[in-house]
Write an enzyme that holds these catalytic residues in place. Structure first.
Site, PDB file in Angstrom:
ATOM      1  N   ASP A   1     -14.704 -25.505  52.727  1.00 22.39           N
ATOM      2  CA  ASP A   1     -13.548 -26.333  53.075  1.00 22.39           C
ATOM      3  C   ASP A   1     -13.161 -26.136  54.536  1.00 22.39           C
ATOM      4  O   ASP A   1     -12.816 -27.094  55.239  1.00 22.39           O
ATOM      5  CB  ASP A   1     -12.377 -25.992  52.147  1.00 22.39           C
ATOM      6  CG  ASP A   1     -12.771 -26.064  50.692  1.00 22.39           C
ATOM      7  OD1 ASP A   1     -13.110 -27.156  50.228  1.00 22.39           O
ATOM      8  OD2 ASP A   1     -12.762 -25.016  50.015  1.00 22.39           O
TER       9      ASP A   1
ATOM     10  N   HIS B   1      -9.785 -24.046  45.779  1.00 23.54           N
ATOM     11  CA  HIS B   1     -10.913 -24.923  46.126  1.00 23.54           C
ATOM     12  C   HIS B   1     -10.843 -26.135  45.197  1.00 23.54           C
ATOM     13  O   HIS B   1     -11.552 -26.239  44.200  1.00 23.54           O
ATOM     14  CB  HIS B   1     -12.237 -24.187  45.962  1.00 23.54           C
ATOM     15  CG  HIS B   1     -13.429 -25.062  46.236  1.00 23.54           C
ATOM     16  ND1 HIS B   1     -13.646 -25.651  47.454  1.00 23.54           N
ATOM     17  CD2 HIS B   1     -14.460 -25.459  45.434  1.00 23.54           C
ATOM     18  CE1 HIS B   1     -14.766 -26.375  47.407  1.00 23.54           C
ATOM     19  NE2 HIS B   1     -15.263 -26.267  46.178  1.00 23.54           N
TER      20      HIS B   1
END
Length: 323
Positions: free
Chosen positions: A158, A186
């Site tokens: 990410d 996540h």
């Protein structure tokens, strides 16, 4: 000669396929350190792993010591220095998130017990298989002899995605971007935070960004980047996930000169539940991982962070009977 044993689960999958070659061709360890790879997957795909083993051998990597392919977790985890938990049950059509959480919780519960019995107590565990943060909680709960600080979940993918998108927007190189962090889970509730970003040592380009772009384009795009890739490729991220695992592991081994994001379970100064794995802004050295405690948060930032915390608490509640 030094030797490191690295165990990879789900080793016949696409992420592991990219990861194996990256690990052996990279420079995480000194050149006098040899790597033993323990590749674990289910019995049905052992022929695939045999092919992977042959390919790796054909590369003649200087750091490769040996490769073990197995469907027996106790062998795969034996004396491991690093355990990369890549394998997990994917979400199928019509499956509810709660079902996925419970199914994977059962898988990771079994693995964690075998890790505890067979791996080195100093082993470093990186949880990749989703839902990674909550799977890390399972590992922490059942691998009782492994220190909690040795367990982390992957958020570097990410962070890398956010850096790439921001570099394009600001006409900067990714290596010029520092102090970009991703808070939380996540998932689509994660919060890519650019409020403290410096580009080539300055925050001028960040201050010049349109707030609507940040709120309505940048943050949602990072949050949903995985779905965007599936829409175009028809497959989930593999090479980029492998690259992020390499980056994550490199930070654990060698430290980092930038702020990093990874899921950890820790007391913190931000009021986040310290019994979940949550991604914080981190300083990482060769000896320790420390949360950066002096970051000022806007009301909007707090709102994003609390939303992600709420989701992780909800995930924990779904699997509470297994904890």
């Amino acid at each position: 000669m030094n030797k490191k044993i690295i165990t990879i689960t789900g080793a016949a999958g696409n992420i592991a396929y990219s990861l194996i070659f990256r690990l052996l061709s990279g420079n995480i360890f000194n050149q006098d350190t040899k790597i033993q790879l323990n590749l674990l997957d289910v019995s049905a795909v052992l022929p695939v792993l045999k092919g992977v083993k042959l390919e790796v051998e054909d590369c003649a990597f200087k750091q490769l010591d040996s490769i073990l392919i197995t469907d027996k977790p106790e062998k795969a985890f034996s004396d491991s220095d690093f355990i990369l938990l890549v394998g997990a049950k994917p979400r199928s059509k019509g499956m509810q998130r709660a079902d996925l959480l419970i199914d994977n919780a059962n898988i990771f519960q079994g693995q964690s017990k075998l890790i505890n019995e067979n791996a080195k107590k100093s082993t470093k565990i990186i949880v990749v298989g989703n839902p990674a943060n909550t799977n890390a909680l399972i590992i922490q709960n059942y691998a009782k002899d492994i220190p909690a600080e040795n367990i982390s979940s992957l958020m570097r993918l990410d962070q890398n995605r956010a850096k790439s998108i921001l570099s394009s927007k600001t006409n900067s190189r990714v290596e010029q971007i520092h102090q970009l962090i991703v808070w939380g889970n996540h998932s689509a509730t994660q919060y890519p935070d650019i409020n403290n970003v410096l580009i080539d040592g300055s925050n001028q380009k960040i201050l010049g960004l349109d707030s609507d772009w940040v709120s309505n384009e940048f943050i949602p795009r990072v949050q949903n980047r995985g779905a965007e890739i599936i829409e175009h490729r028809g497959k989930s991220s593999a090479a980029s996930a492998a690259s992020a695992i390499f980056d994550h592991m490199n930070s654990l081994v060698n430290g980092s000169n930038d702020w990093e994001s990874m899921g950890i379970m820790s007391p913190n100064s931000y009021g986040i539940d310290d019994q979940i794995f949550f991604s914080y802004p981190l300083n990482i050295t060769k000896s320790k991982i420390e949360i950066i405690d002096n970051i000022s948060l806007t009301d909007d930032s707090l709102s994003y962070i609390k939303k992600s915390e709420k989701e992780l608490i909800s995930e924990r509640d779904i699997i509470k009977d297994l904890l």
